[in-house]
Design a protein around this motif. Structure first.
Motif, PDB file in Angstrom:
ATOM      1  N   LYS A   1      -9.786  -4.539  14.188  1.00  0.00           N
ATOM      2  CA  LYS A   1      -9.750  -3.814  12.667  1.00  0.00           C
ATOM      3  C   LYS A   1      -9.671  -4.840  11.928  1.00  0.00           C
ATOM      4  O   LYS A   1     -10.485  -4.362  10.860  1.00  0.00           O
TER       5      LYS A   1
ATOM      6  N   ARG B   1     -11.396  -8.978   9.628  1.00  0.00           N
ATOM      7  CA  ARG B   1     -12.104 -10.410   8.797  1.00  0.00           C
ATOM      8  C   ARG B   1     -11.023 -10.254   7.372  1.00  0.00           C
ATOM      9  O   ARG B   1     -11.393 -11.403   6.707  1.00  0.00           O
ATOM     10  N   VAL B   2      -9.985  -8.988   7.313  1.00  0.00           N
ATOM     11  CA  VAL B   2      -9.526  -9.048   6.483  1.00  0.00           C
ATOM     12  C   VAL B   2      -8.569 -10.904   5.890  1.00  0.00           C
ATOM     13  O   VAL B   2      -7.921 -11.319   5.989  1.00  0.00           O
TER      14      VAL B   2
ATOM     15  N   SER C   1      -6.831  -9.241  -2.747  1.00  0.00           N
ATOM     16  CA  SER C   1      -7.152  -9.067  -3.552  1.00  0.00           C
ATOM     17  C   SER C   1      -6.266  -9.606  -4.829  1.00  0.00           C
ATOM     18  O   SER C   1      -6.039 -10.031  -5.700  1.00  0.00           O
TER      19      SER C   1
ATOM     20  N   GLN D   1       0.675  -1.310   0.042  1.00  0.00           N
ATOM     21  CA  GLN D   1      -0.015   0.218  -0.125  1.00  0.00           C
ATOM     22  C   GLN D   1       0.772   1.812  -0.222  1.00  0.00           C
ATOM     23  O   GLN D   1       0.569   2.490  -0.364  1.00  0.00           O
TER      24      GLN D   1
ATOM     25  N   PRO E   1      -8.203   2.159   6.211  1.00  0.00           N
ATOM     26  CA  PRO E   1      -9.185   1.007   6.041  1.00  0.00           C
ATOM     27  C   PRO E   1      -9.185   0.170   6.328  1.00  0.00           C
ATOM     28  O   PRO E   1      -8.050  -0.939   5.085  1.00  0.00           O
ATOM     29  N   GLU E   2     -10.211  -0.944   6.526  1.00  0.00           N
ATOM     30  CA  GLU E   2     -10.259  -2.532   6.392  1.00  0.00           C
ATOM     31  C   GLU E   2     -10.312  -2.334   4.472  1.00  0.00           C
ATOM     32  O   GLU E   2      -9.515  -3.188   3.925  1.00  0.00           O
ATOM     33  N   SER E   3     -10.664  -1.564   4.301  1.00  0.00           N
ATOM     34  CA  SER E   3     -11.622  -1.941   3.161  1.00  0.00           C
ATOM     35  C   SER E   3     -10.583  -1.835   2.283  1.00  0.00           C
ATOM     36  O   SER E   3     -10.401  -2.002   0.730  1.00  0.00           O
ATOM     37  N   ASP E   4      -9.157  -0.715   2.455  1.00  0.00           N
ATOM     38  CA  ASP E   4      -7.847  -0.950   2.015  1.00  0.00           C
ATOM     39  C   ASP E   4      -6.917  -1.929   1.517  1.00  0.00           C
ATOM     40  O   ASP E   4      -6.447  -2.335   0.495  1.00  0.00           O
TER      41      ASP E   4
ATOM     42  N   PHE F   1      -8.760  -4.957   2.265  1.00  0.00           N
ATOM     43  CA  PHE F   1      -9.388  -6.189   1.401  1.00  0.00           C
ATOM     44  C   PHE F   1      -8.980  -5.836   0.034  1.00  0.00           C
ATOM     45  O   PHE F   1      -8.952  -6.571  -0.381  1.00  0.00           O
ATOM     46  N   GLU F   2      -8.731  -4.538  -0.193  1.00  0.00           N
ATOM     47  CA  GLU F   2      -8.465  -4.579  -1.913  1.00  0.00           C
ATOM     48  C   GLU F   2      -6.613  -5.033  -1.973  1.00  0.00           C
ATOM     49  O   GLU F   2      -7.305  -6.297  -3.313  1.00  0.00           O
TER      50      GLU F   2
END
Ligand code: ADE
Ligand code: ZN
Length: 334
Positions: free
Chosen positions: A178, A181-182, A153, A102, A144-147, A149-150
């Motif tokens: 936090k 889930r990832v 993937s 990242q 964030p968690e969403s980053d 996850f990205e």
């Protein structure tokens, strides 16, 4: 044999090493120049003078800024190759390297540019320097968690090149939970897991890393000593801690090496390993970390040998390979 040479010569594995943290000031300047990047500092000396840190965050600010010179695949290759040459000179025989995709994808550098450069250098190191390796992809916990996850993937296309996932960056306020889930998804995909915890953050973060992220090792973990039931758990399960002594002093986790709790953690029966974290920023590679501990705690050759043995027993390598290195180490102290 003098202790310094003994430490250099003993076979070692390094398990806590951020490849971006091996960017030496001279290399940073060279890459900035060839990539047309203007730096805030006008000399290598001026840059080195900025390497004074009050805490983790003050280091991370400079570390992310420095990583900005890494632009092309060749930059990641050269960065990794330079580290491997230093590791070779200290008889490091196996490395488990963290990389932070990242830090680069956020600046528009492709994931594949990063991983291919690092991986090709590691493959050449395995062939030509006899240093085996695995790669650990870290999620930046301040994002964030969403980053995350990205990023996970994107990593799936390179699954065969990545052994484990990890968690790093600003610890305070970014608990392991936090990323529960990832990490669940990552483990389902077959990745092992580790996490930085208890470097600056409280013992609860180490519990979370164990319980929510199912980690095989704790990176740092020095604040475990504040919680006797956590110490029991770490001892009972022999969860290794990858400790980075010079890093802890530079980032003011402890004032001096004599005040470091390394010996106290050892005396609790924990499996500790010695590592360099971000050696270009903290004033020493792995052998200098062993030596600093030896000086502070008067460790004997047997103590040093045990730490080197731990580095292999805590590694993500086969039992057969562990045994080969452990035998070699035992022979050195017979
Ligand atoms: N990234 C690089 N070095 C780190 C450290 N010591 N702690 C957290 N994140 C990091
Ligand atoms: Zn680290």
């Amino acid at each position: 044999m003098d202790m310094n040479i003994f430490i250099q010569n003993i076979p070692k594995a390094e398990l806590h090493l951020h490849i971006e943290g091996t960017l030496e000031p001279g290399t940073l300047f060279r890459m900035a120049e060839r990539n047309g990047i203007r730096l805030k500092y006008n000399s290598v000396e001026a840059l080195r003078r900025a390497y004074r840190f009050d805490n983790l965050q003050s280091f991370l600010d400079i570390y992310y800024e420095g990583a900005g010179v890494l632009q092309k695949e060749i930059d990641f290759y050269e960065l990794t190759w330079e580290y491997l040459l230093k590791a070779k000179a200290q008889n490091v025989r196996h490395v488990e390297i963290f990389f932070d995709p990242q830090t680069h994808t956020e600046r528009g550098i492709a994931f594949e540019t990063v991983i291919n450069g690092i991986y090709d250098a590691l493959s050449d190191g395995s062939r030509n320097l006899d240093i085996s390796f695995c790669l650990i992809m870290c999620f930046l916990r301040h994002l964030p968690e969403s980053d995350a996850f990205e990023t996970l993937s994107q990593a799936l296309d390179f699954k065969d090149k990545i052994t484990a996932v990890g968690l790093d960056s600003s610890e305070s306020g970014n608990p392991p939970s936090k990323f529960k889930r990832v990490f669940e998804k990552a483990r389902k995909e077959g990745f092992l897991s580790v996490a930085h915890a208890g470097e600056e953050g409280p013992p609860e973060y180490i519990w979370e890393a164990l319980q929510d992220l199912n980690v095989r090792r704790i990176d740092h973990g020095v604040r475990a000593l504040e919680d006797p039931s956590l110490i029991n758990e770490l001892r009972h399960r022999q969860i290794p801690l990858t400790v980075c002594p010079l890093s802890n002093i530079k980032l003011c986790v402890f004032k001096t090496m004599q005040e470091h709790n390394f010996k106290k953690l050892l005396d609790q029966g924990l499996c500790l390993t010695v590592n360099s974290d971000d050696p270009a920023y903290f004033g020493g590679y792995v052998a200098e970390n062993y030596l600093a501990l030896q000086n502070a705690f008067q460790f004997t050759r047997n103590d040093i040998a045990q730490l080197a043995i731990n580095s292999f027993s805590a590694a993500f390598i086969s039992e057969d390979k562990k045994d080969i290195f452990i035998e070699q180490i035992k022979k050195m102290v017979e």
